[in-house]
Design a protein around this motif. Structure first.
Motif, PDB file in Angstrom:
ATOM      1  N   ASN A  77      -0.933 -85.536 -53.242  1.00 58.98           N
ATOM      2  CA  ASN A  77      -0.143 -86.662 -52.764  1.00 58.98           C
ATOM      3  C   ASN A  77       0.535 -87.359 -53.939  1.00 58.98           C
ATOM      4  O   ASN A  77      -0.091 -87.636 -54.953  1.00 58.98           O
ATOM      5  CB  ASN A  77      -1.110 -87.636 -52.054  1.00 58.98           C
ATOM      6  N   GLU A  84      11.824 -90.146 -48.151  1.00 59.00           N
ATOM      7  CA  GLU A  84      12.336 -88.777 -48.247  1.00 59.00           C
ATOM      8  C   GLU A  84      11.952 -88.097 -49.569  1.00 59.00           C
ATOM      9  O   GLU A  84      11.548 -86.936 -49.576  1.00 59.00           O
ATOM     10  CB  GLU A  84      13.863 -88.810 -48.112  1.00 59.00           C
ATOM     11  N   LYS A  86       9.428 -88.735 -51.606  1.00 62.30           N
ATOM     12  CA  LYS A  86       7.995 -88.458 -51.611  1.00 62.30           C
ATOM     13  C   LYS A  86       7.710 -87.199 -50.794  1.00 62.30           C
ATOM     14  O   LYS A  86       6.981 -86.304 -51.242  1.00 62.30           O
ATOM     15  CB  LYS A  86       7.210 -89.634 -51.045  1.00 62.30           C
ATOM     16  N   GLY A  87       8.284 -87.111 -49.623  1.00 58.37           N
ATOM     17  CA  GLY A  87       8.080 -85.942 -48.763  1.00 58.37           C
ATOM     18  C   GLY A  87       8.553 -84.660 -49.419  1.00 58.37           C
ATOM     19  O   GLY A  87       7.873 -83.624 -49.341  1.00 58.37           O
ATOM     20  N   LYS A  88       9.694 -84.737 -50.098  1.00 56.70           N
ATOM     21  CA  LYS A  88      10.217 -83.546 -50.777  1.00 56.70           C
ATOM     22  C   LYS A  88       9.306 -83.110 -51.921  1.00 56.70           C
ATOM     23  O   LYS A  88       9.012 -81.925 -52.065  1.00 56.70           O
ATOM     24  CB  LYS A  88      11.634 -83.811 -51.305  1.00 56.70           C
ATOM     25  N   ASP A  90       6.049 -83.890 -52.426  1.00 53.64           N
ATOM     26  CA  ASP A  90       4.762 -83.430 -51.898  1.00 53.64           C
ATOM     27  C   ASP A  90       4.882 -82.008 -51.352  1.00 53.64           C
ATOM     28  O   ASP A  90       4.026 -81.158 -51.627  1.00 53.64           O
ATOM     29  CB  ASP A  90       4.253 -84.359 -50.795  1.00 53.64           C
ATOM     30  N   GLY A  91       5.941 -81.742 -50.598  1.00 52.02           N
ATOM     31  CA  GLY A  91       6.161 -80.404 -50.053  1.00 52.02           C
ATOM     32  C   GLY A  91       6.355 -79.366 -51.148  1.00 52.02           C
ATOM     33  O   GLY A  91       5.827 -78.249 -51.061  1.00 52.02           O
TER      34      GLY A  91
END
Length: 188
Positions: A77, A84, A86-88, A90-91
């Protein structure tokens, strides 16, 4: 004289047995422990956390003599970004460029040798396994009164994580440092 030697031998065996049985394994409370990461790149850095799945420290009296840990890599994490971005990130950390968590959902650390450095401070050499690849790491750990703290530097390229490494073709202004830092606080 024979009886004296027999008594001495029995005493040595008894003391050896007592020493061997004095070891205690203390389970680490994963819910109260923390593993924080910091990765640097040209012009910045990112940080976050990852959950400890389970772990234990082994003591002989008050002396640290062993340890093993499993980290839940699916929990990686980022904490310095939101939305957006953070999501990118993390992914991306979870995909094959980095930790490939679908194929390798856990990483492990197993203590191999421990040397006392000072009171409650030890130098540990351990086998760290990430993405199914095992390499040694060495770090200092302080264990005292139910808490153990360590900072571990990890060279990601030893675990086939070469994305944006300047040593593997990344442009200098796009490079991510090969080493990342883990700050670990264990409650036991």
């Amino acid at each position: 004289m024979k009886n004296l030697k027999s008594i001495a031998l029995a005493l040595v065996v008894a003391l050896g047995t007592l020493t061997a049985t004095a070891q205690t394994t203390k389970k680490v409370d994963a819910s109260k422990s923390k593993v924080l990461w910091l990765a640097k790149k040209v012009g910045g850095q990112h940080n976050g956390d990852v959950n400890l799945k389970e772990g234990a420290l082994v003591f002989n009296g008050k002396k640290l003599v062993g340890g093993n840990f499993t980290v839940d890599m699916t929990s990686i994490n980022t904490t310095d970004l939101q939305g957006e971005y953070k999501g990118k990130l993390d992914g991306h950390l979870k995909n094959d460029d980095f930790f490939a968590v679908e194929k390798f959902p856990t990483s492990t650390l197993v203590f191999k040798s421990i040397g006392a450095k000072s009171a409650n401070t030890y130098t540990v050499t351990a086998d760290l396994t990430i993405k199914g690849i095992t390499a040694p790491v060495t770090f200092d750990i302080v264990a005292n009164k139910g808490v153990a703290n360590a900072t571990v530097m990890v060279d990601r390229t030893k675990y086939d994580i070469k994305y944006a490494s300047k040593n593997f073709g990344a442009l200098a202004d796009k490079a991510i440092d090969d080493e990342f830092e883990l700050k670990v606080s264990l409650k036991y």
